[in-house]
Design a protein around this motif. Structure first.
Motif, short mmCIF file in Angstrom:
data_model
loop_
_atom_site.label_atom_id
_atom_site.label_comp_id
_atom_site.label_asym_id
_atom_site.label_seq_id
_atom_site.Cartn_x
_atom_site.Cartn_y
_atom_site.Cartn_z
N GLN A 1 0.84 -1.19 0.00
CA GLN A 1 0.00 0.00 0.00
C GLN A 1 0.88 1.25 0.00
OE1 GLN A 1 -2.33 0.27 3.62
NE2 GLN A 1 -0.57 -0.03 4.93
N ILE A 2 0.29 2.35 -0.48
CA ILE A 2 0.89 3.67 -0.33
C ILE A 2 0.15 4.37 0.80
CG2 ILE A 2 1.26 5.92 -1.41
CD1 ILE A 2 1.35 4.49 -4.11
N VAL A 3 0.89 4.95 1.72
CA VAL A 3 0.25 5.60 2.86
C VAL A 3 0.55 7.10 2.84
CG1 VAL A 3 0.26 3.56 4.33
CG2 VAL A 3 2.23 5.08 4.36
N LYS A 4 -0.41 7.88 3.33
CA LYS A 4 -0.22 9.32 3.47
C LYS A 4 0.59 9.61 4.73
CE LYS A 4 -4.73 10.33 1.35
NZ LYS A 4 -6.02 11.03 1.53
N ASP A 5 0.86 10.89 4.96
CA ASP A 5 1.64 11.27 6.13
C ASP A 5 0.96 10.88 7.43
OD1 ASP A 5 3.53 12.32 4.45
OD2 ASP A 5 2.86 14.40 4.65
N ASP A 6 -0.38 10.82 7.43
CA ASP A 6 -1.09 10.44 8.65
C ASP A 6 -1.24 8.93 8.81
OD1 ASP A 6 -2.99 9.80 6.77
OD2 ASP A 6 -4.52 11.21 7.47
N GLY A 7 -0.68 8.17 7.87
CA GLY A 7 -0.73 6.71 7.95
C GLY A 7 -1.91 6.08 7.26
N SER A 8 -2.86 6.87 6.77
CA SER A 8 -4.02 6.32 6.09
C SER A 8 -3.64 5.90 4.67
CB SER A 8 -5.16 7.34 6.05
OG SER A 8 -4.76 8.49 5.31
N PRO A 9 -4.31 4.88 4.12
CA PRO A 9 -3.93 4.39 2.79
C PRO A 9 -4.38 5.33 1.67
CG PRO A 9 -5.85 3.20 3.60
CD PRO A 9 -5.39 4.07 4.72
N GLN A 10 -3.51 5.50 0.68
CA GLN A 10 -3.82 6.29 -0.50
C GLN A 10 -4.00 5.41 -1.73
OE1 GLN A 10 -0.79 9.14 -1.62
NE2 GLN A 10 -2.31 10.52 -2.50
N ALA A 11 -3.36 4.24 -1.71
CA ALA A 11 -3.51 3.25 -2.78
C ALA A 11 -3.25 1.88 -2.16
CB ALA A 11 -2.55 3.51 -3.92
N THR B 1 1.82 -6.68 5.26
CA THR B 1 1.66 -5.62 4.27
C THR B 1 2.88 -4.72 4.21
OG1 THR B 1 -0.74 -5.62 4.62
CG2 THR B 1 0.22 -3.68 3.55
N ILE B 2 3.36 -4.45 2.99
CA ILE B 2 4.46 -3.52 2.77
C ILE B 2 3.88 -2.13 2.52
CG2 ILE B 2 6.47 -2.97 1.34
CD1 ILE B 2 6.70 -5.62 2.88
N SER B 3 4.33 -1.14 3.28
CA SER B 3 3.83 0.22 3.14
C SER B 3 4.91 1.13 2.55
CB SER B 3 3.39 0.78 4.50
OG SER B 3 2.30 0.04 5.01
N TRP B 4 4.49 1.97 1.59
CA TRP B 4 5.38 2.91 0.93
C TRP B 4 4.96 4.33 1.29
CZ3 TRP B 4 9.31 0.99 -2.26
CH2 TRP B 4 9.22 -0.38 -2.56
N THR B 5 5.93 5.17 1.66
CA THR B 5 5.64 6.54 2.08
C THR B 5 5.75 7.50 0.89
OG1 THR B 5 7.96 7.05 2.58
CG2 THR B 5 6.64 6.03 4.34
N ARG B 6 5.32 8.73 1.11
CA ARG B 6 5.41 9.75 0.07
C ARG B 6 6.86 9.98 -0.34
NH1 ARG B 6 3.30 15.72 1.43
NH2 ARG B 6 4.90 15.43 3.04
N GLU B 7 7.77 9.99 0.62
CA GLU B 7 9.18 10.20 0.32
C GLU B 7 9.74 9.07 -0.54
OE1 GLU B 7 7.92 12.66 3.50
OE2 GLU B 7 7.84 10.47 3.34
N GLU B 8 9.34 7.85 -0.25
CA GLU B 8 9.81 6.72 -1.04
C GLU B 8 9.24 6.75 -2.45
OE1 GLU B 8 10.46 3.37 2.47
OE2 GLU B 8 8.44 3.79 1.71
N ARG B 9 7.99 7.17 -2.60
CA ARG B 9 7.37 7.25 -3.91
C ARG B 9 7.98 8.38 -4.75
NH1 ARG B 9 6.11 4.44 -6.57
NH2 ARG B 9 4.21 5.19 -7.52
N ALA B 10 8.46 9.43 -4.08
CA ALA B 10 9.04 10.56 -4.80
C ALA B 10 10.32 10.19 -5.53
CB ALA B 10 9.30 11.71 -3.83
N GLY C 1 14.48 4.57 -11.53
CA GLY C 1 14.62 6.01 -11.53
C GLY C 1 13.69 6.79 -12.42
N LEU C 2 12.86 6.13 -13.24
CA LEU C 2 11.92 6.85 -14.09
C LEU C 2 10.90 7.58 -13.23
CD1 LEU C 2 10.80 7.27 -17.05
CD2 LEU C 2 9.25 5.37 -16.54
N LYS C 3 10.71 8.87 -13.48
CA LYS C 3 9.72 9.64 -12.75
C LYS C 3 8.32 9.35 -13.30
CE LYS C 3 12.64 11.57 -10.03
NZ LYS C 3 12.69 11.16 -8.59
N THR C 4 7.36 9.25 -12.40
CA THR C 4 5.99 8.94 -12.80
C THR C 4 5.42 10.10 -13.60
OG1 THR C 4 5.71 7.62 -10.81
CG2 THR C 4 3.72 8.26 -11.99
N ILE C 5 4.89 9.81 -14.78
CA ILE C 5 4.35 10.84 -15.66
C ILE C 5 3.08 11.44 -15.05
CG2 ILE C 5 2.92 9.26 -17.02
CD1 ILE C 5 3.84 10.84 -19.52
N GLU C 6 2.84 12.73 -15.28
CA GLU C 6 1.74 13.44 -14.64
C GLU C 6 0.39 12.82 -14.96
OE1 GLU C 6 -0.14 16.11 -12.16
OE2 GLU C 6 2.00 15.66 -12.36
#
Length: 317
Positions: free
Chosen positions: A182-192, A286-295, A301-306
């Motif tokens: 999952q991707i988690v927000k700064d407050d720990g709630s899931p975003q994806a 469950t493996i959790s990914w933070t905003r910093e890790e996703r950045a 190294g490919l940046k996610t397209i807008e």
């Protein structure tokens, strides 16, 4: 213990079955899937075309339906047994039973918390090859098509949802799926969220819809045998004028080798490697990914397209 990770919990869903995809340009979408993706047309009616991936044991994989706007129709889930189908129907509550779905038996329809329609079934017609696609090996559904991307099977569906936490709870508590990453927000709630219903790393994915709209699609994904087929598919799509959105490349999450294209109707289609990882641990954490890790971007190294964050179907202005 999280109930979805309880090894004693009964697994009620066998796998994700066929899906429906809406398109405003039915014949163009059909030609894309047949010519560039390697699917086979197996049936049609006044408003839809049924397509089959070459190693799907079921009689059809995707139903393309003529609609004014692109998007996802029903997702069918095959139950692990007739008894499991009845238990699932009871768990989701208020199902509508239909018997008119092509080559499926009794289907119990319901919606997820975001409004995506789903159906649970058990009885299904198996694919019967004819002399034009009979495989040399009888343990294969059909002959290898040898054209385009040669998509082997449907792999997963990635939906957009206005409420990830509520949808996550439904997948876990009602459908009995396991959240593998999952991707988690700064407050720990899931975003994806990436949920598995079997031993594949993921089958049903939900990503937060930035528009707040319900019931939309991010993409559907098909598996190929090798990475090389995905590379060849990129050239096939280039020559055919198909919009290549991003890739080929490798995701950090789930380590999937990918290519994203838009079919003529506007729906995003992912091609992914069939050698996806398996979840063999009955107590997977469950493996959790933070905003910093996703950045940091994708695995290499490919940046996610807008547009990957903004495009969904049906399109919201």
């Amino acid at each position: 213990m999280n109930p979805a990770h309880d090894p004693d919990r009964r697994r009620e869903i066998a796998h994700v079955g066929p899906i429906e995809l809406y398109t405003p340009v039915l014949e163009k979408s059909r030609d894309f899937f047949v010519a560039q993706m390697g699917l086979r047309e197996v049936h049609r009616d006044d408003t839809s075309v049924y397509l089959h991936t070459w190693d799907d044991y079921q009689s059809w994989t995707v139903r393309l339906i003529q609609r004014d706007a692109a998007g996802i129709g029903r997702t069918y889930l095959r139950a692990a047994s007739p008894e499991a189908m009845r238990r699932l129907a009871e768990a989701v509550g208020g199902t509508k039973v239909v018997t008119d779905v092509h080559n499926l038996g009794e289907v119990h329809l319901f919606t997820d918390p975001d409004g995506h329609e789903m159906g649970v079934y058990w009885d299904v017609a198996w694919y019967a090859p004819d002399d034009t696609d009979r495989p040399a090996l009888k343990n294969q559904a059909a002959a290898y098509p040898g054209r385009g991307a040669n998509l082997r099977r449907l792999d997963h569906v990635n939906y957009l949802t206005a409420d990830v936490p509520t949808t996550s709870a439904f997948l876990r508590d009602t459908l009995g799926a396991r959240c593998t990453e999952q991707i988690v927000k700064d407050d720990g709630s899931p975003q994806a969220i990436w949920y598995s219903v079997g031993n594949k790393t993921y089958d049903l994915v939900y990503t937060e819809d930035w528009t707040g709209t319900s019931g939309r699609l991010h993409h559907i994904a098909f598996a190929t045998d090798t990475r090389e087929e995905i590379l060849r598919a990129a050239d096939v799509c280039l020559d055919a004028g198909v919009h290549i959105e991003t890739g080929p490349h490798k995701h950090s999450i789930q380590q999937t080798f990918f290519l994203y294209v838009w079919e003529p109707g506007g729906n995003r289609i992912e091609l992914c490697n069939a050698g996806a990882r398996l979840i063999l641990a009955p107590d997977w954490k469950t493996i959790s990914w933070t905003r910093e890790e996703r950045a940091k971007g994708q695995a290499w190294g490919l940046k996610t397209i807008e547009t990957f964050h903004t495009h969904g179907t049906p399109v919201v202005p």
